[in-house]
Every structure is written in structure tokens, then in C-alpha cells.
Design a protein around this motif. Structure first.
Motif, PDB file in Angstrom:
ATOM      1  N   ASP A 121      40.505  32.352  45.497  1.00 52.68           N
ATOM      2  CA  ASP A 121      40.716  33.659  44.878  1.00 52.68           C
ATOM      3  C   ASP A 121      39.626  33.898  43.842  1.00 52.68           C
ATOM      4  OD1 ASP A 121      41.575  35.956  43.655  1.00 52.68           O
ATOM      5  OD2 ASP A 121      43.081  34.924  42.436  1.00 52.68           O
ATOM      6  N   TRP A 139      38.937  37.447  40.016  1.00 52.53           N
ATOM      7  CA  TRP A 139      38.679  37.409  38.575  1.00 52.53           C
ATOM      8  C   TRP A 139      37.195  37.595  38.248  1.00 52.53           C
ATOM      9  CZ3 TRP A 139      35.517  33.544  36.681  1.00 52.53           C
ATOM     10  CH2 TRP A 139      35.282  32.471  37.534  1.00 52.53           C
ATOM     11  N   LEU A 140      36.318  37.230  39.193  1.00 51.51           N
ATOM     12  CA  LEU A 140      34.876  37.353  38.947  1.00 51.51           C
ATOM     13  C   LEU A 140      34.453  38.811  38.737  1.00 51.51           C
ATOM     14  CD1 LEU A 140      33.185  34.878  41.465  1.00 51.51           C
ATOM     15  CD2 LEU A 140      32.746  34.993  39.011  1.00 51.51           C
ATOM     16  N   ALA A 154      35.742  41.089  37.050  1.00 53.18           N
ATOM     17  CA  ALA A 154      35.909  41.559  35.671  1.00 53.18           C
ATOM     18  C   ALA A 154      34.622  41.401  34.858  1.00 53.18           C
ATOM     19  CB  ALA A 154      37.050  40.809  34.985  1.00 53.18           C
ATOM     20  N   ARG A 205      40.197  28.661  32.840  1.00 55.51           N
ATOM     21  CA  ARG A 205      40.111  30.079  32.460  1.00 55.51           C
ATOM     22  C   ARG A 205      41.308  30.487  31.597  1.00 55.51           C
ATOM     23  NH1 ARG A 205      39.260  31.095  37.621  1.00 55.51           N
ATOM     24  NH2 ARG A 205      41.058  32.446  37.785  1.00 55.51           N
ATOM     25  N   THR A 263      38.922  39.334  30.632  1.00 52.79           N
ATOM     26  CA  THR A 263      37.521  39.559  30.983  1.00 52.79           C
ATOM     27  C   THR A 263      36.603  38.582  30.267  1.00 52.79           C
ATOM     28  OG1 THR A 263      37.887  41.898  31.409  1.00 52.79           O
ATOM     29  CG2 THR A 263      35.628  41.243  30.914  1.00 52.79           C
ATOM     30  N   SER A 269      36.862  35.065  31.501  1.00 52.66           N
ATOM     31  CA  SER A 269      36.135  34.875  32.759  1.00 52.66           C
ATOM     32  C   SER A 269      34.642  34.705  32.501  1.00 52.66           C
ATOM     33  CB  SER A 269      36.363  36.066  33.695  1.00 52.66           C
ATOM     34  OG  SER A 269      37.727  36.145  34.055  1.00 52.66           O
TER      35      SER A 269
END
Lengths: 230, 230
Positions: free
Chosen positions: A213, A216-217, A219, B169, B192, B195
Motif C-alpha cells: 500500500d 501514503w506516498l 501526500a 510512519r 503528510t 510521510s
């Protein structure tokens, strides 16, 4: 060494400028690297690409590469010292190819080129529909990781990795400077921002390849803009 | 699984708050992990750490680990399914240990904890003199890279890598939120920024371990502050 080097992409700042085209064509597909080899070296690189794709880094051998060319093992050894020499030169050549495909041979200002790279790595897709998966073959990314892991202890690999990374950072820096020149990127400390972009780029390349998954990247795409926006 | 898990560091936000100390002591040395093993599992982890340090990832075998403990191979197989199970659990345990040493068991507000991590990874040294090299053993970092390279194709490793990365994270996110609560970090979108920090952290860990000249990494320390400064 092959005659196409990073030097071309790095030194010629004009490469980043939009080439005048009669009929701008939006690229929505991405060619496979070395698909139409013109020299023995390119034929070896094509075979290396296929062996990496199908067998991974651990499955690479000169024999296996030779089996996918019209050449003998001894011809391959005429061009390359050993498997590692071949893999290093392959990796450098492939990177140049990526840069040409993604950035240099493309319309738009410097910021547009940078956006393509950032979209591809952080969002997983460029605005004109080129997907991360169609660009970065898993075998290739795994190879980069294996080489980095080896570089932790192997001085020769370490020197190679350092040199290649410096080339990519310089490329980012040149791209940022071209953007300040053509007015598409605000005045920034190009060396600092190039270093930061390289870290984000490298991290995203790594994580997008080895995680399930990666939503999240995406963002991270937005805060990067604040460094570049005019 | 061992009884100390990431859960502890992740769920207990109070861990990030400064513990009241009579006499604050600045930590200038960094202990080796598992140096004083209290259980069989810890003894196995200590041996794994030493084998990785001395022989690298490729040199890890259950036999070699057993040779550096008072235990038999069969005792190790009683605790772990196989070499990979052991390496995954080791890696998770070591990461928890790092977090405790670097962040949790330390005075200062959340921002101070984050600064320690960023200084260590980007500058190569914390303000109180703990060096990157004394914290991250080369064998350990190489192991992380090898595991990531394997994860490109191996679904089990991929699932493990994804899970561990999400934990880190989340840890960054909790730290940022603690910082907003204690007033040491400005109001930001913690997901954000977490990340982005994770990408920078992971990139720096990787590159600091496999490159010769990493002076360029220090430049990235400053722009990160602008995301966090009150």
C-alpha cells in the motif's frame, strides 16, 4: 564505457528546454529499454534487462545473458570484465535512458519535467498517464537495492554508487537551475533542494517497489510544490 | 513474538513527554543492542547482531548464530520458524530498541526527540555527540536493504516491510502530534509531514550507509526545520 554517458544529460542545459515541435505529441506509453539493439553492447544490455526482469538480481549470470543474445560468453567478456562490471554499466546506461525518456525528450519547461518525475515517483503516474510500473521494472529496482546493500561493505560498489548518486543529484540541480532561468521555478538554493528531491526520489523509488500500500506516498507531492512554486 | 513490541512506542503518547529527572544526564555514548541478554530470545538476537556485523546478510545461518550462543540449533528452531522469521523478528526488535534509545528514553520535548533523529540521520551526529556509525551497524543497514530488495518479488517479505514501515510512519506521526500538543512543533498535517520525514529518514539511512561522501546530506537538515518551526 559506452559512448552515451550521463555527461550528455548533465552538461547540456539546453536539453531541458522544450524542443520546438510542429505537432506536440503527448506520450502515454513508455517503451521498453534497449528494445531495438543496434550494437553488441546494446544487445547485451537488452538481454541483461530481460534476465533481471525474469530472474531477479540473484539470477543474473553471464551464461544466462549470453543465452538471450546471438553472442557467445567470450564476446560478452570482451566487452565487460565480469558480471558486476556489466551490471554497473547496464545500470548507468538504463538510468540515462530513463532520464532521456522522462525528462529530456519531452516538451514543456524545466518545472514540467520535474513535475513528471515527481508525479511518477510520488503519485505513481504522470499527468499524461505513464505509470510507475510501466517505467521501473521490478528486477531493475531490486538490482539497485542489492547494489546498495553490497556497497555497505564493498569499496568498489560503494565508489560506483556514490558516483551514480552524485550524477543524479547534479541532474536535479541542473534541472532546478534551468527552471529558475526559464522562470518556471522560484529562486531557491538549488544544491539544497536538489539534495532533498534526491532523497525523496530515492525513498519513493525504493518504497513504491517493495510495499503493498503506497497510497501514503501521494501526500508528499503537495509539500514539495511549496519549495518550487513561483 | 517477543513481549516488547512497537505497540509500546506507538500507543503510549506519554512516552514522548519528558520524564521528570532529578539530574538530567546527557547521553554521549550509545550502547550496543542486546549486550546483556536476559532470555534465550535475547541471546539469539545478540548473536544475530554479531553475525550480521561480522559476516553481513549473506553470511547469516542458523548454525553460525547457534555457534555464538550457548544454545543448540534445535533450541533456535523452537523459537523461530526459520532464518527469515528470525531476521524479521530481529529487525523489528532492533528497531524498537533504536527508538527507545534515541527517542523514548530521553529528556526534552517532542521536537527535541525529532531533532535527535534528524541530526543523527542528516548531520551524522546528534547535538550531544552520538554518531551515526555508532548507532547503525553496517550489517544491520545492509540487512534492511537486502530485505527490501527481496520484498520487490517476495509477498511475505513485502507484507513484513509494509507493516514495519507503517509502524515507523505512525511513530513519526505520533511524535509530531505530541509536539503540537506540547507546543514544540507548529500546527501541521501530521500524516503528510510524517510521510515526508519517513522518506527523508529512509533515504538518509540508506545513502549514509552506502556512500563515501555524504556531506551533501547535511544541507537537507535546514529546509526540514521550516516544516516544523513554531
Amino acid at each position: 564505457m559506452t559512448d552515451r554517458t550521463f555527461g550528455r544529460a548533465l552538461n547540456v542545459r539546453d536539453d531541458f528546454m522544450p524542443a520546438p515541435t510542429e505537432q506536440p505529441v503527448r506520450m502515454t506509453t513508455f517503451e521498453e529499454p534497449f528494445i531495438d539493439p543496434a550494437t553488441s553492447t546494446e544487445e547485451i544490455f537488452r538481454a541483461t534487462y530481460l534476465v533481471l526482469r525474469d530472474h531477479g538480481y540473484a539470477g543474473v549470470s553471464i551464461q544466462r545473458i549470453a543465452d538471450r543474445t546471438s553472442l557467445s560468453k567470450s564476446t560478452i567478456y570482451y566487452h565487460f570484465d565480469d558480471k558486476y562490471d556489466l551490471l554497473m554499466q547496464f545500470s548507468e546506461e538504463l538510468l540515462t535512458w530513463y532520464i532521456d525518456q522522462l525528462v529530456v525528450d519531452h516538451e514543456g519547461d524545466a518545472r514540467a519535467s520535474l513535475d513528471r518525475l515527481l508525479d511518477l515517483l510520488l503519485l505513481g503516474e504522470t499527468a499524461d498517464g505513464v505509470c510507475f510500473e510501466s517505467v521501473f521494472a521490478p528486477g531493475y529496482v531490486a538490482t539497485i537495492m542489492e547494489m546498495r546493500a553490497q556497497a555497505v561493505r564493498n569499496p568498489e560498489m560503494r565508489e560506483y554508487v556514490s558516483r551514480t548518486d552524485a550524477m543524479i543529484r547534479n541532474h536535479f540541480e541542473a534541472l532546478l537551475e534551468a527552471g529558475m532561468d526559464d522562470g518556471s521555478i522560484r529562486e531557491i538554493d538549488s544544491e539544497t533542494v536538489a539534495s532533498m528531491l534526491f532523497l525523496l526520489f530515492e525513498g519513493a523509488l525504493l518504497l513504491r517497489s517493495c510495499e503493498d500500500d503506497v497510497e501514503w506516498l501521494t501526500a508528499v507531492r503537495k509539500p514539495v510544490d511549496s519549495y518550487l512554486d513561483r
